[in-house]
Design an enzyme around this catalytic site. Structure first.
Site, PDB file in Angstrom:
ATOM      1  N   HIS A   6      -0.873   0.638  -9.736  1.00  0.00           N
ATOM      2  CA  HIS A   6      -1.607  -0.274  -8.839  1.00  0.00           C
ATOM      3  C   HIS A   6      -2.235  -1.440  -9.617  1.00  0.00           C
ATOM      4  O   HIS A   6      -3.446  -1.689  -9.527  1.00  0.00           O
ATOM      5  CB  HIS A   6      -2.678   0.490  -8.037  1.00  0.00           C
ATOM      6  CG  HIS A   6      -3.085  -0.234  -6.778  1.00  0.00           C
ATOM      7  ND1 HIS A   6      -3.468   0.412  -5.634  1.00  0.00           N
ATOM      8  CD2 HIS A   6      -3.169  -1.560  -6.488  1.00  0.00           C
ATOM      9  CE1 HIS A   6      -3.771  -0.477  -4.699  1.00  0.00           C
ATOM     10  NE2 HIS A   6      -3.607  -1.686  -5.193  1.00  0.00           N
ATOM     11  N   ARG A  20       0.852  -1.189   0.000  1.00  0.00           N
ATOM     12  CA  ARG A  20       0.000   0.000   0.000  1.00  0.00           C
ATOM     13  C   ARG A  20       0.886   1.236   0.000  1.00  0.00           C
ATOM     14  O   ARG A  20       1.950   1.244   0.623  1.00  0.00           O
ATOM     15  CB  ARG A  20      -0.894   0.034   1.252  1.00  0.00           C
ATOM     16  CG  ARG A  20      -2.058  -0.931   1.211  1.00  0.00           C
ATOM     17  CD  ARG A  20      -3.124  -0.539   0.182  1.00  0.00           C
ATOM     18  NE  ARG A  20      -4.255  -1.459   0.159  1.00  0.00           N
ATOM     19  CZ  ARG A  20      -4.387  -2.468  -0.692  1.00  0.00           C
ATOM     20  NH1 ARG A  20      -3.465  -2.709  -1.604  1.00  0.00           N
ATOM     21  NH2 ARG A  20      -5.456  -3.244  -0.642  1.00  0.00           N
TER      22      ARG A  20
HETATM   23  P1  NDP Z   1      -1.747 -11.648   4.916  1.00  0.00           P
HETATM   24  O1  NDP Z   1      -2.679 -11.125   5.931  1.00  0.00           O
HETATM   25  O2  NDP Z   1      -1.918 -13.061   4.450  1.00  0.00           O
HETATM   26  O3  NDP Z   1      -0.236 -11.529   5.455  1.00  0.00           O
HETATM   27  C1  NDP Z   1       0.214 -10.446   6.201  1.00  0.00           C
HETATM   28  C2  NDP Z   1       1.665 -10.695   6.625  1.00  0.00           C
HETATM   29  O4  NDP Z   1       2.187  -9.461   7.161  1.00  0.00           O
HETATM   30  C3  NDP Z   1       1.826 -11.736   7.716  1.00  0.00           C
HETATM   31  O5  NDP Z   1       3.036 -12.415   7.480  1.00  0.00           O
HETATM   32  C4  NDP Z   1       1.954 -10.888   8.989  1.00  0.00           C
HETATM   33  O6  NDP Z   1       2.705 -11.492  10.019  1.00  0.00           O
HETATM   34  C5  NDP Z   1       2.734  -9.705   8.445  1.00  0.00           C
HETATM   35  N1  NDP Z   1       2.594  -8.512   9.298  1.00  0.00           N
HETATM   36  C6  NDP Z   1       1.477  -7.870   9.670  1.00  0.00           C
HETATM   37  N2  NDP Z   1       1.769  -6.822  10.472  1.00  0.00           N
HETATM   38  C7  NDP Z   1       3.110  -6.819  10.614  1.00  0.00           C
HETATM   39  C8  NDP Z   1       4.031  -6.004  11.320  1.00  0.00           C
HETATM   40  N3  NDP Z   1       3.617  -4.971  12.076  1.00  0.00           N
HETATM   41  N4  NDP Z   1       5.352  -6.296  11.243  1.00  0.00           N
HETATM   42  C9  NDP Z   1       5.764  -7.347  10.511  1.00  0.00           C
HETATM   43  N5  NDP Z   1       4.962  -8.170   9.816  1.00  0.00           N
HETATM   44  C10 NDP Z   1       3.647  -7.905   9.867  1.00  0.00           C
HETATM   45  O7  NDP Z   1      -1.805 -10.629   3.688  1.00  0.00           O
HETATM   46  P2  NDP Z   1      -1.592 -10.916   2.117  1.00  0.00           P
HETATM   47  O8  NDP Z   1      -0.253 -11.542   1.930  1.00  0.00           O
HETATM   48  O9  NDP Z   1      -2.764 -11.612   1.529  1.00  0.00           O
HETATM   49  O10 NDP Z   1      -1.623  -9.415   1.540  1.00  0.00           O
HETATM   50  C11 NDP Z   1      -0.750  -8.398   2.009  1.00  0.00           C
HETATM   51  C12 NDP Z   1      -1.159  -7.041   1.453  1.00  0.00           C
HETATM   52  O11 NDP Z   1      -0.859  -6.932   0.071  1.00  0.00           O
HETATM   53  C13 NDP Z   1      -2.651  -6.720   1.482  1.00  0.00           C
HETATM   54  O12 NDP Z   1      -3.048  -6.300   2.782  1.00  0.00           O
HETATM   55  C14 NDP Z   1      -2.772  -5.616   0.467  1.00  0.00           C
HETATM   56  O13 NDP Z   1      -2.624  -4.363   1.102  1.00  0.00           O
HETATM   57  C15 NDP Z   1      -1.577  -5.842  -0.472  1.00  0.00           C
HETATM   58  N6  NDP Z   1      -2.005  -6.160  -1.852  1.00  0.00           N
HETATM   59  C16 NDP Z   1      -1.618  -5.340  -2.903  1.00  0.00           C
HETATM   60  C17 NDP Z   1      -2.013  -5.610  -4.203  1.00  0.00           C
HETATM   61  C18 NDP Z   1      -1.566  -4.793  -5.381  1.00  0.00           C
HETATM   62  O14 NDP Z   1      -2.044  -4.987  -6.504  1.00  0.00           O
HETATM   63  N7  NDP Z   1      -0.627  -3.891  -5.222  1.00  0.00           N
HETATM   64  C19 NDP Z   1      -2.887  -6.782  -4.501  1.00  0.00           C
HETATM   65  C20 NDP Z   1      -3.172  -7.598  -3.360  1.00  0.00           C
HETATM   66  C21 NDP Z   1      -2.750  -7.279  -2.083  1.00  0.00           C
HETATM   67  P3  NDP Z   1       2.056 -12.577  11.050  1.00  0.00           P
HETATM   68  O15 NDP Z   1       1.532 -13.691  10.197  1.00  0.00           O
HETATM   69  O16 NDP Z   1       3.233 -12.974  11.870  1.00  0.00           O
HETATM   70  O17 NDP Z   1       0.952 -11.889  11.796  1.00  0.00           O
END
Ligand code: NDP
Length: 305
Positions: free
Chosen positions: A268, A220
């Site tokens: 995007h 994002r």
């Molecule tokens: P998930 O919810 O499956 O994964 C999130 C990951 O981020 C987990 O490994 C989590 O760790 C980690 N995380 C969360 N908060 C923190 C933090 N404070 N510090 C370190 N690690 C953290 O999400 P997705 O993989 O499905 O998607 C990620 C993002 O990608 C979406 O939220 C979206 O914003 C973006 N996106 C962008 C797109 C584009 O076209 N540009 C398309 C699709 C998605 P833990 O598991 O340990 O909690």
């Protein structure tokens, strides 16, 4: 009782035809033409007008049209106890991984340099590959697949998450950010946008990176402090960036990124939800909501993802 689709300004025909062919019995209303708010039990959202969900007293399910839910959670008038689901699907993951692999390969094999040299009719065989060690911030549904595929291709890859986990690759979490950054020179941001991760990619972090680290942000726009990236480029903490997301989208025409040669941008499109692939899981959750069964891909509202 049915489904409302609320995604102002976007054409919803593909979603509607997918829903209708999967289950023609579910009534669908599309914002702004919602004639019967009392019948709305589920809402499929992308950048909905804040507060609109209060108009649906029978709402039992909120679905994000994408993987992220930050666009939903930022609504200050979100119904407090309604469950929220998001999209996790193979097509979305496949496209995202392909995009990041493309960005890594483009940097590693210096395509921009060779395009420039072609324009100059210059034959330069020196240093054909930049050595890379990649780090993925956020190894959930999307980040984990990126690590897997890049590892399979023979690259050195590490992951960083929030909580302790046993992974098949070097994995860092929480307070181990500095150790993680020391291992890598390509940083991929695949975090969800939460109060904790907003502004995560800032000068303080860039200073801790190996000099000349390459940045790929596909998560994002608000993860990145855009002004501080320009400073980090000037100071050499960061050598270049591939950015798919921005604070303001579309990126305003006077934004300094348009003129910055070290930044490559896309609008995007890293991975766009495909209604064909995603509609079945929305309807599956609609069915589960009706039967009071556990939902799939439900987010944790306290964690924010
Ligand atoms: P998930 O919810 O499956 O994964 C999130 C990951 O981020 C987990 O490994 C989590 O760790 C980690 N995380 C969360 N908060 C923190 C933090 N404070 N510090 C370190 N690690 C953290 O999400 P997705 O993989 O499905 O998607 C990620 C993002 O990608 C979406 O939220 C979206 O914003 C973006 N996106 C962008 C797109 C584009 O076209 N540009 C398309 C699709 C998605 P833990 O598991 O340990 O909690």
């Amino acid at each position: 009782m049915g489904l409302a689709i609320i995604s102002p300004g976007k054409n919803m025909d593909a979603w509607i035809s997918n829903f209708q062919s999967l289950d023609p019995s579910i009534p669908i209303q599309v914002y702004p033409d919602i004639q019967d708010p009392l019948s709305v039990e589920a809402a499929l959202l992308w950048n909905h007008p804040p507060g609109i969900l209060l108009e649906f007293p029978n709402l039992k399910l909120i679905c994000s049209m994408g993987a992220g839910v930050d666009h939903i959670l930022k609504d200050p008038q979100l119904p407090e106890h309604t469950p929220i689901t998001r999209i996790v699907d193979e097509k979305l993951t496949w496209s995202m991984t392909n995009y990041v692999v493309m960005g890594v390969l483009n940097h590693h094999r210096q395509l921009v340099r060779y395009q420039q040299q072609q324009r100059e009719k210059r034959w330069d065989m020196s240093s054909p590959e930049i050595e890379v060690s990649i780090g993925v911030l956020g190894v959930g549904a999307l980040g984990n697949d990126i690590v897997d595929k890049l590892s399979y291709m023979g690259f050195k890859v590490s992951g960083f998450g929030k909580s302790p986990k046993i992974m098949s690759y070097p994995y860092y979490f929480g307070s181990q950010l500095d150790d993680f950054l020391q291992q890598i020179n390509v940083l991929v941001c695949m975090l969800p946008l939460t109060a904790e991760t907003e502004g995560y990619l800032n000068l303080e972090l860039f200073k801790k990176c190996n000099p000349g680290t390459y940045l790929i942000n596909v998560a994002r726009g608000k993860h990145l402090n855009e002004q501080e990236l320009l400073v980090a480029l000037e100071r050499g903490y960061i050598s270049g960036a591939l950015l798919d997301v921005f604070h303001v989208e579309p990126l305003p025409s006077n934004h300094p990124f348009w003129e910055e040669e070290r930044i490559m941008m896309t609008p995007h499109i890293a991975s766009v939800t495909n209604p064909n692939a995603a509609a079945p899981q929305i309807l599956e959750n609609f069915r589960r909501m009706k039967m009071s069964q556990p939902l799939i891909n439900q987010i944790n509202r306290i964690k924010g993802y």
